[in-house]
Design a protein around this motif. Structure first.
Motif, PDB file in Angstrom:
ATOM      1  N   VAL A 132       0.777  -1.395   0.014  1.00  0.00           N
ATOM      2  CA  VAL A 132       0.244  -0.172  -0.239  1.00  0.00           C
ATOM      3  C   VAL A 132       0.804   1.836  -0.112  1.00  0.00           C
ATOM      4  CG1 VAL A 132      -1.829   0.950   1.071  1.00  0.00           C
ATOM      5  CG2 VAL A 132      -1.557  -1.486   0.913  1.00  0.00           C
ATOM      6  N   THR A 133       0.287   2.472  -1.280  1.00  0.00           N
ATOM      7  CA  THR A 133       1.410   3.715  -1.045  1.00  0.00           C
ATOM      8  C   THR A 133       0.598   4.167   0.212  1.00  0.00           C
ATOM      9  OG1 THR A 133       1.678   3.734  -2.724  1.00  0.00           O
ATOM     10  CG2 THR A 133       1.209   5.461  -1.954  1.00  0.00           C
ATOM     11  N   LEU A 134       0.937   4.660   1.075  1.00  0.00           N
ATOM     12  CA  LEU A 134       0.232   6.352   2.194  1.00  0.00           C
ATOM     13  C   LEU A 134       1.027   7.350   1.766  1.00  0.00           C
ATOM     14  CD1 LEU A 134       1.946   3.273   5.160  1.00  0.00           C
ATOM     15  CD2 LEU A 134      -0.628   4.171   3.663  1.00  0.00           C
ATOM     16  N   ILE A 135       0.054   8.005   1.655  1.00  0.00           N
ATOM     17  CA  ILE A 135      -0.299   9.924   1.668  1.00  0.00           C
ATOM     18  C   ILE A 135      -0.512  10.479   2.075  1.00  0.00           C
ATOM     19  CG2 ILE A 135      -1.317  11.764  -0.168  1.00  0.00           C
ATOM     20  CD1 ILE A 135      -1.366   9.829  -2.609  1.00  0.00           C
ATOM     21  N   GLY A 136       0.073  11.009   3.633  1.00  0.00           N
ATOM     22  CA  GLY A 136       0.083  11.264   4.692  1.00  0.00           C
ATOM     23  C   GLY A 136       0.388  12.782   4.896  1.00  0.00           C
ATOM     24  N   VAL A 137      -1.003  13.390   5.254  1.00  0.00           N
ATOM     25  CA  VAL A 137      -0.754  15.411   5.376  1.00  0.00           C
ATOM     26  C   VAL A 137      -0.717  15.332   6.877  1.00  0.00           C
ATOM     27  CG1 VAL A 137      -2.829  17.319   4.522  1.00  0.00           C
ATOM     28  CG2 VAL A 137      -2.650  15.226   3.296  1.00  0.00           C
ATOM     29  N   SER A 138       0.001  16.361   6.900  1.00  0.00           N
ATOM     30  CA  SER A 138       0.689  16.771   8.063  1.00  0.00           C
ATOM     31  C   SER A 138       0.560  15.709   9.187  1.00  0.00           C
ATOM     32  CB  SER A 138      -0.840  18.306   8.334  1.00  0.00           C
ATOM     33  OG  SER A 138      -0.286  19.348   9.612  1.00  0.00           O
ATOM     34  N   LEU A 139      -0.456  15.972  10.582  1.00  0.00           N
ATOM     35  CA  LEU A 139      -0.164  14.729  11.540  1.00  0.00           C
ATOM     36  C   LEU A 139      -0.237  13.193  10.656  1.00  0.00           C
ATOM     37  CD1 LEU A 139       0.282  13.949  14.285  1.00  0.00           C
ATOM     38  CD2 LEU A 139      -2.335  14.548  14.636  1.00  0.00           C
ATOM     39  N   GLY A 140      -1.224  13.453   9.120  1.00  0.00           N
ATOM     40  CA  GLY A 140      -1.408  11.606   8.949  1.00  0.00           C
ATOM     41  C   GLY A 140      -0.038  11.589   7.736  1.00  0.00           C
ATOM     42  N   ILE A 146       3.144  12.336   9.439  1.00  0.00           N
ATOM     43  CA  ILE A 146       3.845  11.811  11.127  1.00  0.00           C
ATOM     44  C   ILE A 146       3.486  10.221  11.185  1.00  0.00           C
ATOM     45  CG2 ILE A 146       4.791  11.853  12.851  1.00  0.00           C
ATOM     46  CD1 ILE A 146       4.289  15.019  12.942  1.00  0.00           C
ATOM     47  N   MET A 147       2.228   9.361  10.928  1.00  0.00           N
ATOM     48  CA  MET A 147       2.048   8.449  11.060  1.00  0.00           C
ATOM     49  C   MET A 147       2.005   8.033  10.308  1.00  0.00           C
ATOM     50  SD  MET A 147      -1.954   9.507  12.507  1.00  0.00           S
ATOM     51  CE  MET A 147      -2.221  10.250  14.447  1.00  0.00           C
ATOM     52  N   ALA A 148       2.063   8.023   9.158  1.00  0.00           N
ATOM     53  CA  ALA A 148       2.569   7.000   7.965  1.00  0.00           C
ATOM     54  C   ALA A 148       3.522   7.020   7.395  1.00  0.00           C
ATOM     55  CB  ALA A 148       2.192   8.585   6.180  1.00  0.00           C
ATOM     56  N   ARG A 149       4.891   7.390   8.354  1.00  0.00           N
ATOM     57  CA  ARG A 149       6.010   6.845   8.120  1.00  0.00           C
ATOM     58  C   ARG A 149       5.941   6.018   9.320  1.00  0.00           C
ATOM     59  NH1 ARG A 149      10.126  10.697   5.736  1.00  0.00           N
ATOM     60  NH2 ARG A 149      11.494   9.417   7.626  1.00  0.00           N
ATOM     61  N   VAL A 150       5.308   6.351  10.763  1.00  0.00           N
ATOM     62  CA  VAL A 150       5.694   5.267  11.895  1.00  0.00           C
ATOM     63  C   VAL A 150       5.398   4.495  11.769  1.00  0.00           C
ATOM     64  CG1 VAL A 150       4.712   4.849  14.090  1.00  0.00           C
ATOM     65  CG2 VAL A 150       5.151   7.177  13.221  1.00  0.00           C
ATOM     66  N   ALA A 151       4.165   4.141  10.481  1.00  0.00           N
ATOM     67  CA  ALA A 151       4.064   2.692  10.070  1.00  0.00           C
ATOM     68  C   ALA A 151       4.665   1.939   8.906  1.00  0.00           C
ATOM     69  CB  ALA A 151       1.821   3.284   9.282  1.00  0.00           C
ATOM     70  N   ALA A 152       5.345   2.956   7.652  1.00  0.00           N
ATOM     71  CA  ALA A 152       5.908   1.970   7.545  1.00  0.00           C
ATOM     72  C   ALA A 152       7.239   1.322   8.217  1.00  0.00           C
ATOM     73  CB  ALA A 152       7.009   3.218   6.344  1.00  0.00           C
ATOM     74  N   HIS A 153       7.684   2.095   9.659  1.00  0.00           N
ATOM     75  CA  HIS A 153       8.843   1.906   9.609  1.00  0.00           C
ATOM     76  C   HIS A 153       8.449   0.268  10.842  1.00  0.00           C
ATOM     77  CE1 HIS A 153      12.365   4.431   9.162  1.00  0.00           C
ATOM     78  NE2 HIS A 153      11.830   5.877  10.026  1.00  0.00           N
ATOM     79  N   ARG A 154       7.550   0.370  10.898  1.00  0.00           N
ATOM     80  CA  ARG A 154       6.954  -0.496  11.941  1.00  0.00           C
ATOM     81  C   ARG A 154       6.229  -1.802  10.595  1.00  0.00           C
ATOM     82  NH1 ARG A 154       3.269   1.662  17.163  1.00  0.00           N
ATOM     83  NH2 ARG A 154       4.992   3.046  17.679  1.00  0.00           N
ATOM     84  N   HIS A 155       5.541  -1.362   9.693  1.00  0.00           N
ATOM     85  CA  HIS A 155       5.056  -2.692   8.640  1.00  0.00           C
ATOM     86  C   HIS A 155       5.786  -2.732   7.097  1.00  0.00           C
ATOM     87  CE1 HIS A 155       2.653  -5.449  11.384  1.00  0.00           C
ATOM     88  NE2 HIS A 155       2.568  -3.725  12.227  1.00  0.00           N
ATOM     89  N   PRO A 156       6.889  -2.397   7.295  1.00  0.00           N
ATOM     90  CA  PRO A 156       7.495  -2.475   5.460  1.00  0.00           C
ATOM     91  C   PRO A 156       7.199  -3.514   4.351  1.00  0.00           C
ATOM     92  CG  PRO A 156       8.999  -2.857   7.422  1.00  0.00           C
ATOM     93  CD  PRO A 156       8.370  -2.760   7.892  1.00  0.00           C
ATOM     94  N   GLU A 173       5.521   2.669  -0.630  1.00  0.00           N
ATOM     95  CA  GLU A 173       6.073   4.329  -0.435  1.00  0.00           C
ATOM     96  C   GLU A 173       5.107   5.054   1.010  1.00  0.00           C
ATOM     97  OE1 GLU A 173       6.748   6.368  -3.948  1.00  0.00           O
ATOM     98  OE2 GLU A 173       5.358   5.248  -4.975  1.00  0.00           O
ATOM     99  N   VAL A 174       5.783   5.766   0.385  1.00  0.00           N
ATOM    100  CA  VAL A 174       5.457   6.991   1.655  1.00  0.00           C
ATOM    101  C   VAL A 174       5.593   8.517   0.925  1.00  0.00           C
ATOM    102  CG1 VAL A 174       5.452   8.375   3.675  1.00  0.00           C
ATOM    103  CG2 VAL A 174       5.392   6.007   3.876  1.00  0.00           C
ATOM    104  N   ILE A 175       4.399   8.800   0.932  1.00  0.00           N
ATOM    105  CA  ILE A 175       4.202  10.670   0.502  1.00  0.00           C
ATOM    106  C   ILE A 175       3.791  11.023   1.764  1.00  0.00           C
ATOM    107  CG2 ILE A 175       3.877  12.236  -0.849  1.00  0.00           C
ATOM    108  CD1 ILE A 175       3.415   9.559  -3.740  1.00  0.00           C
ATOM    109  N   THR A 176       4.681  12.587   2.119  1.00  0.00           N
ATOM    110  CA  THR A 176       3.983  13.565   3.135  1.00  0.00           C
ATOM    111  C   THR A 176       3.907  14.672   2.748  1.00  0.00           C
ATOM    112  OG1 THR A 176       5.995  14.027   3.415  1.00  0.00           O
ATOM    113  CG2 THR A 176       5.191  12.166   5.466  1.00  0.00           C
ATOM    114  N   VAL A 209      11.437   2.131   3.438  1.00  0.00           N
ATOM    115  CA  VAL A 209      10.630   2.137   1.905  1.00  0.00           C
ATOM    116  C   VAL A 209      11.251   3.298   1.454  1.00  0.00           C
ATOM    117  CG1 VAL A 209       9.292   1.023   2.777  1.00  0.00           C
ATOM    118  CG2 VAL A 209       8.499   2.697   2.635  1.00  0.00           C
ATOM    119  N   PRO A 210      10.703   3.917  -0.196  1.00  0.00           N
ATOM    120  CA  PRO A 210      10.865   5.352  -0.511  1.00  0.00           C
ATOM    121  C   PRO A 210      10.123   5.719  -0.354  1.00  0.00           C
ATOM    122  CG  PRO A 210      10.536   2.864  -2.561  1.00  0.00           C
ATOM    123  CD  PRO A 210      10.259   3.331  -1.464  1.00  0.00           C
ATOM    124  N   ALA A 211      10.193   6.753   0.349  1.00  0.00           N
ATOM    125  CA  ALA A 211      10.030   8.131   0.694  1.00  0.00           C
ATOM    126  C   ALA A 211      10.003   9.711  -0.088  1.00  0.00           C
ATOM    127  CB  ALA A 211      10.489   8.356   1.663  1.00  0.00           C
TER     128      ALA A 211
END
Length: 231
Positions: free
Chosen positions: A98-106, A108-118, A123-126, A170-172
């Motif tokens: 799953v690609t995670l796209i997080g706005v502001s606080l979202g 931060i949460m996306a990056r934590v999720a990627a660390h815990r379950h790569p 990929e993550v886009i903040t 993961v790619p960020a």
């Protein structure tokens, strides 16, 4: 005062979106991959409706996080278990990371999720996410404490923030604005010598995810990584 100054700029950006909406298709087309959008502080999936609709129009399976308003740990659980379950469910349904796209606080949460379950995250886009510095480098840390019930000196919160700041497995990509009115734009990206991708825009913090240049940037990032590992 900072919040008041944001409203005119946000309204101007919304006007641009209306004018340019029909011109935003000059980007790579989607391949059906799952994309999960995480809202900012106190916002719900409604705040990401425009981006979700846009990415669906391009051909992605764009989903909201379906966890109500983003009230920090109150929304996702103390260890983020509700968010992790949402990502795992989408992964199981599609058979793809799953690609995670997080706005502001979202973000931060996306990056934590990627660390815990790569193993679940492609990929993550903040977007305007202040993950690389302390909460006091924002103009909304008091509102954060009031709305979420968490204190910025809470050890558990600080542990999550340190986790979010670490380089991702993961790619960020970080989309950030130097003239953001609510957070210090320089903490919305990794250090310049980190090698991580960063895209600078000029934008208010409010409704940043509706800016035409942000929508185009997200679509281009997804297109650039169309050949990366998905399963």
């Amino acid at each position: 005062m900072a919040l008041l100054s944001e409203w005119p700029r946000a309204a101007w950006g919304l006007g641009r979106l209306i004018r340019e909406w029909k011109t935003l298709d000059d980007v790579p087309r989607g391949d059906g991959r799952p994309v999960l959008l995480l809202p900012g502080l106190v916002n719900s999936d409604r705040s990401n409706f425009v981006m979700r609709r846009y990415l669906a129009r391009l051909g992605y399976r764009a989903e909201g996080w379906a966890l109500g308003r983003n009230l920090g740990a109150r929304a996702i659980g103390p260890e983020g278990e509700r968010l992790m379950e949402r990502i795992a469910t989408l992964h199981a349904e599609t058979g793809e990371k799953v690609t995670l796209i997080g706005v502001s606080l979202g973000g931060i949460m996306a990056r934590v999720a990627a660390h815990r379950h790569p193993e679940l995250v492609r990929e993550v886009i903040t977007i305007s996410a202040p993950f690389a510095g302390p909460p006091t480098c924002t103009n909304v840390w008091r509102q954060f404490e009031w709305l979420t019930g968490e204190k910025i000196d809470d050890p558990a919160l600080n542990a999550r923030l340190k986790e979010a700041a670490r380089p991702l497995p993961v790619p960020a990509t970080a989309i950030w604005s130097r003239n953001d009115g609510l957070v210090n734009g320089l903490i919305c990206r990794e250090p310049e010598d980190s090698g991580a991708r960063a895209i600078e825009i000029s934008s208010s913090h409010l409704w940043v995810q509706m800016k035409p240049e942000v929508l185009r940037a997200v679509a281009q990032i997804l297109g650039d990584h169309s050949g990366s590992e998905a399963r």
